[in-house]
Enzyme design. Structure first.
Site, PDB file in Angstrom:
ATOM      1  N   ASP A  11       0.861  -1.180   0.000  1.00 23.45           N
ATOM      2  CA  ASP A  11       0.000   0.000   0.000  1.00 23.45           C
ATOM      3  C   ASP A  11       0.890   1.220   0.000  1.00 23.45           C
ATOM      4  OD1 ASP A  11      -2.214  -1.545   0.079  1.00 23.45           O
ATOM      5  OD2 ASP A  11      -2.648  -1.248   2.203  1.00 23.45           O
ATOM      6  N   ASP A 130     -13.387  -6.721  -5.874  1.00 22.92           N
ATOM      7  CA  ASP A 130     -13.572  -6.962  -4.444  1.00 22.92           C
ATOM      8  C   ASP A 130     -14.952  -7.580  -4.244  1.00 22.92           C
ATOM      9  OD1 ASP A 130     -11.139  -5.729  -4.001  1.00 22.92           O
ATOM     10  OD2 ASP A 130     -12.020  -3.783  -3.504  1.00 22.92           O
TER      11      ASP A 130
END
Lengths: 260, 202
Positions: A11, A130
């Site tokens: 990230d 997702d």
């Protein structure tokens, strides 16, 4: 034989690695280039950078990070987060990324996949999906970082994305993510059977056995994990050895080369 | 100097960066005179065979590349650049490649599994081929849907639901289907071997 890929996900925000990576002897654990280089040495087969803020103002910072990484790291890497237009894709590929990950924008404007694949080639268009389990045999697609339900069926969307030109599907189970109880093997296998492109399983890795399950029962072509690798709880070499001993084809880790 | 041919197909910069990392100076060019003069030439490329042939023709590079690839000085085709060295590809029937080698690239049959063939796969290579000297590994990174299935000029083989030939060539002229610039240390070693070749005909 084609090997199964092990992919650490980083990230990033404002060109820095966030949420912590701790490697012994790393001078700057926030520097994406340092971290990427270290993962390359450890035998990662590919890397994913996810820009978690993905604001317009910080695009330049992201691109310069991509550029620096491409100068130092010679394994493929994907950059995702906030990619909405063909220009966004072009900029990221030009900066040196091999693939771009598109999530929300692809659901909102599915035609973006067709246009992107036509212009840049399907091989560099990763559609990130997702999903959240909604009862027996049903999964729903979520967007906006897993926060917004779309009403779309996961399997149906994966099929459409592949037909439109996705070169790869990065499938994250929202239920499993962060729980360390294993990947959602069921939806991974369903998606992998439904599409003709590689599927990367993501979310839930806690032990080497979880990776094994995703690659066998889950039929995944690659497995992605983040914190498990970042905090040194599972070393990629150890994981690769575990998988190789169980008959999974993996890339052997090679020694450092001598420069010219 | 190593000339990396720019004809609007694919990411040339990763090849340039890999050479820079190895300390081998390279430059990106679309000029025939620079390609002619360069000691080494790399023809990269990602995309469709037919488009690539069109672009080469539009840029007036078809003849110089065919001549330069055949003159004995170091020349390396990467991915689509390997395919262009051959007679043609099933992807664009009737469109001639540079024709340095006979043979037509064919699409992987669906029975092999997922297409494109994407990821790391291992090579079994001819140990006498100078391209593969002292490689620290045999796995390379591939992304392609068309492949060479004719053995005649092959110097390596790879298994993807059956054998195909991921590298072919002779002398100082080679084509590789994988991406050495994205294949970690093994790929960099291959590029280093290439960069070290003398630029004189052999």
């Amino acid at each position: 034989m084609l090997t199964k890929r092990i992919i650490p996900c980083l990230d990033v925000a404002e060109g820095r690695v966030v949420k912590g990576v701790s490697f012994e002897g790393l001078r700057d654990a926030g520097d994406p280039v340092e971290v990427a280089r270290r993962y390359d040495e450890k035998g990662a087969d590919e890397l994913v950078f996810l820009d978690i803020k993905a604001s317009r103002e910080n695009r330049g910072t992201l691109l310069s990070m991509v550029e620096r990484t491409a100068r130092e790291v010679f394994i493929p890497f994907t950059v995702g987060g906030g990619i909405r237009t063909l220009e966004d894709i072009r900029d990221i590929l030009r900066s040196g990324a091999d693939k771009v990950g598109i999530n929300t924008a692809a659901v909102q404007t599915p035609d973006l996949i067709d246009r992107a694949a036509r212009r840049f080639g399907a091989q560099c268009i990763v559609i990130s999906i997702d999903v959240l389990r909604r009862g027996e045999g049903r999964w729903e697609v979520f967007t906006h970082g897993g926060s917004r339900p779309t009403g779309r069926d996961a399997l149906d969307w994966a099929r459409e994305a592949a037909q439109r030109g996705a070169g790869e599907i990065l499938l994250t189970s929202i239920d499993a993510d962060g729980g360390r109880n294993g990947y959602d093997v069921e939806i991974t296998a369903l998606v992998s059977r439904a599409v003709h492109v590689p599927v990367v399983a993501s979310g839930g890795a806690g032990t080497p056995a979880h990776f094994y399950d995703a690659l066998t029962r889950g039929r995944a072509d690659a497995v992605l994990a983040a914190s498990l690798f970042h905090f040194g709880e599972l070393d990629i070499r150890t994981l690769k050895q575990y998988l190789a001993e169980r008959g999974i084809p993996i890339r052997r880790i090679t020694h450092r080369h001598t420069p010219m | 100097m190593i000339a990396i041919v720019d004809y609007g197909m694919g990411n040339l910069h990763s090849v340039e960066k890999a050479f820079a990392h190895l300390g081998a100076p390279s430059f990106i060019t679309d000029r025939a005179d620079e390609i002619e003069r360069a000691g080494h030439v790399v023809l990269p490329g990602v995309g469709a065979f037919g488009d690539a042939c069109d672009r080469l023709r539009e840029k007036g590079l078809t003849e110089i590349l065919a001549r330069r690839a055949g003159d004995g000085r170091p020349f390396l085709g990467i991915c689509l650049g390997m395919q262009l060295l051959f007679a043609g590809s099933e992807e664009a029937p009737g469109v001639p490649g540079l024709g340095l080698f006979p043979g037509v690239f064919q699409k992987f049959p669906e029975t092999v599994g997922k297409v494109p063939h994407m990821g790391w796969n291992s090579l079994t290579y001819d140990p006498d081929c100078p391209l593969f000297a002292d490689l620290p590994g045999t796995e390379m990174y591939f992304v392609h849907s068309f492949a060479l299935f004719e053995r005649t000029h092959a110097v390596a083989e790879t298994d993807y639901g059956g054998v195909f030939y991921p590298a072919a060539g002779r002398g100082r002229l080679y084509g590789v289907q994988f991406h050495p610039e994205k294949s970690g240390r093994a790929g960099l070693a291959l590029l280093r071997n290439f960069a070290r070749w003398e630029g004189t005909p052999c």
